[in-house]
Motif scaffolding. Structure first.
Motif, short mmCIF file in Angstrom:
data_model
loop_
_atom_site.label_atom_id
_atom_site.label_comp_id
_atom_site.label_asym_id
_atom_site.label_seq_id
_atom_site.Cartn_x
_atom_site.Cartn_y
_atom_site.Cartn_z
N MET B 1 0.85 -1.21 -0.12
CA MET B 1 0.08 0.04 -0.04
C MET B 1 0.82 1.34 0.09
O MET B 1 0.57 2.13 0.81
N PRO B 2 1.96 1.30 -0.78
CA PRO B 2 2.69 2.65 -0.91
C PRO B 2 1.83 3.62 -1.38
O PRO B 2 0.84 3.61 -1.99
N TYR B 3 2.26 4.79 -0.89
CA TYR B 3 1.85 6.03 -1.15
C TYR B 3 3.17 6.99 -1.75
O TYR B 3 4.23 6.99 -1.04
N ILE B 4 3.02 7.34 -3.10
CA ILE B 4 4.17 8.11 -3.71
C ILE B 4 3.74 9.38 -4.15
O ILE B 4 2.82 9.70 -4.66
N ASN B 5 4.60 10.45 -3.42
CA ASN B 5 4.19 11.82 -3.90
C ASN B 5 5.28 12.48 -4.72
O ASN B 5 6.55 12.60 -4.36
N ILE B 6 5.19 12.86 -6.25
CA ILE B 6 6.30 13.29 -6.81
C ILE B 6 5.93 14.86 -6.80
O ILE B 6 4.73 15.37 -7.58
N ARG B 7 6.94 15.85 -6.64
CA ARG B 7 6.60 17.09 -6.72
C ARG B 7 7.53 17.52 -7.69
O ARG B 7 8.76 17.46 -7.42
N VAL B 8 7.03 18.24 -8.63
CA VAL B 8 7.81 18.86 -9.80
C VAL B 8 7.48 20.52 -10.03
O VAL B 8 6.34 20.87 -9.55
N THR B 9 8.10 21.31 -10.39
CA THR B 9 7.92 22.45 -10.95
C THR B 9 6.74 22.53 -11.87
O THR B 9 6.73 21.61 -12.73
N ASP B 10 6.01 23.47 -11.88
CA ASP B 10 4.73 23.50 -12.90
C ASP B 10 4.99 23.98 -14.19
O ASP B 10 5.41 25.33 -14.45
N GLU B 11 5.44 23.00 -15.19
CA GLU B 11 5.82 23.61 -16.57
C GLU B 11 5.04 22.86 -17.44
O GLU B 11 5.65 22.05 -18.35
N GLN B 12 3.89 22.94 -17.39
CA GLN B 12 3.06 22.39 -18.33
C GLN B 12 3.33 20.77 -18.65
O GLN B 12 3.36 20.61 -19.79
N LYS B 20 2.36 8.45 -17.53
CA LYS B 20 3.65 7.65 -17.55
C LYS B 20 4.17 7.67 -16.02
O LYS B 20 4.80 6.68 -15.61
N LEU B 21 4.50 8.86 -15.38
CA LEU B 21 5.16 8.84 -14.14
C LEU B 21 4.09 8.00 -13.11
O LEU B 21 4.78 7.28 -12.34
N ILE B 22 2.87 8.00 -13.17
CA ILE B 22 1.92 7.10 -12.41
C ILE B 22 2.19 5.69 -12.72
O ILE B 22 2.45 4.95 -11.51
N ALA B 23 2.26 5.23 -13.81
CA ALA B 23 2.50 3.78 -14.11
C ALA B 23 3.81 3.56 -13.75
O ALA B 23 4.04 2.39 -12.99
N GLY B 24 4.91 4.30 -14.09
CA GLY B 24 6.26 4.04 -13.79
C GLY B 24 6.53 3.79 -12.27
O GLY B 24 7.27 2.73 -11.85
N ALA B 25 5.98 4.80 -11.29
CA ALA B 25 6.28 5.00 -10.02
C ALA B 25 5.27 3.40 -9.35
O ALA B 25 6.14 2.88 -8.66
N LYS B 35 4.83 -4.98 -4.11
CA LYS B 35 3.48 -4.37 -3.68
C LYS B 35 2.54 -4.58 -4.31
O LYS B 35 2.59 -4.89 -5.61
N ASN B 36 1.04 -4.50 -3.79
CA ASN B 36 0.08 -4.58 -4.76
C ASN B 36 -0.34 -3.21 -5.28
O ASN B 36 -0.61 -2.19 -4.65
N PRO B 37 -0.38 -3.45 -6.80
CA PRO B 37 -0.74 -2.27 -7.50
C PRO B 37 -2.09 -1.51 -7.11
O PRO B 37 -2.50 -0.38 -7.01
N GLU B 38 -2.92 -2.40 -6.65
CA GLU B 38 -4.59 -1.98 -6.32
C GLU B 38 -4.58 -0.96 -5.46
O GLU B 38 -5.46 -0.27 -5.51
N GLY D 56 -1.94 2.16 -10.93
CA GLY D 56 -1.01 2.69 -12.18
C GLY D 56 -1.95 3.36 -13.24
O GLY D 56 -1.13 3.46 -14.22
N VAL D 57 -2.93 3.72 -12.91
CA VAL D 57 -3.91 4.48 -13.99
C VAL D 57 -4.31 5.82 -13.39
O VAL D 57 -4.75 5.81 -11.96
N GLN D 58 -4.39 6.85 -13.96
CA GLN D 58 -4.89 8.09 -13.76
C GLN D 58 -6.22 8.00 -13.12
O GLN D 58 -7.20 7.47 -13.84
N TYR D 59 -6.86 8.86 -12.09
CA TYR D 59 -8.03 8.90 -11.62
C TYR D 59 -9.09 9.22 -12.93
O TYR D 59 -10.17 8.81 -12.93
N SER D 60 -8.48 10.09 -13.55
CA SER D 60 -9.47 10.85 -14.59
C SER D 60 -9.84 9.86 -15.77
O SER D 60 -10.87 9.83 -16.09
N THR D 61 -8.95 8.57 -15.71
CA THR D 61 -9.34 7.54 -16.58
C THR D 61 -10.26 6.34 -15.88
O THR D 61 -11.23 5.84 -16.41
#
Lengths: 64, 64, 64, 64, 64, 64
Positions: B1-12, B20-25, B35-38, D56-61
């Protein structure tokens, strides 16, 4: 390599105030902990005043 | 049940980059920690470039 | 200059698993967002299993 | 002096719902831990649905 | 009512260093943003050096 | 799919108190936002009393 996160209510901070917060927070960890400013990150989060509560009450209500 | 928070500068970031970030992480914690992806959550925070500093300087200034 | 925070339950991750998480998460933002690894920080938080809940139940109970 | 951070997907929470979350979360730490509400802070973060993923999937999807 | 979170690697900060960080960070938001120190919270997180990475490498390895 | 993070000073919370916090926080988002408890995560962070300050002073000093 400190990471500093400053969360404040969103009340129109100027760009200059943000720059001062970033410079000041970085200097703190340089002065007190002898950290390298090159890898010190500061992030300011501005939180809408309906989304922050204290004493169980929204800040937007407390301010009135 | 991991929780992953990715903080980046807002550059569109595009919607596709975010996906891709969500799937990769998620895949990372599945592959490395079994871990269970669910129940794996990934949250991306896009931080305005005036609100992120490094070396004591706003990213909006560093970029120039 | 991304900042990535991975929170997992504390179940004796090895030093090698942590290194793999750090390398993998850094590579993600390099590959997908073209970020500079030099200023990419990854922090892993290991949370005691009594302190993490899902479905309203402590993970230490769910595991049984 | 608890600090409580509630992160939800951004789906048009009303001001009243936010007030209820703040009051309820504050009451929890008063009731269970005998904390002082005067110094209890609650912050609600509303995360864009493209920026939150699970499985692994965006909530919007996922919502579709 | 700012909330300030300072995350550093766990390298035996003294109680006095922590007090200086707390006082300094509080003073920053008083001076720059005219915030009330009574409701300003500062939390220091000390992160094990195996759990923090930069450049894709654990800090425990980088230090050698 | 809310994520709720409760940060309190480390003062020997019992396992039962933690379970009550987790159940109560989960119920809040179910009742107020109609969220699914299956994917609601609650994480409790216990912060050493030297590491938390308010009014610019360490909680370990304030308590005396």
């Amino acid at each position: 390599m400190p990471y500093i996160n400053i969360r404040v209510t969103d009340e129109q901070l100027t760009k200059e105030q943000k720059q001062k917060l970033i410079a000041g927070a970085t200097q703190l960890v340089v002065d007190i902990l002898d950290k390298n400013p090159e890898t010190t990150h500061v992030i300011i989060d501005e939180v809408p005043i309906d989304n922050w509560g204290v004493k169980g009450v929204q800040y937007s209500t407390l301010k009135k």
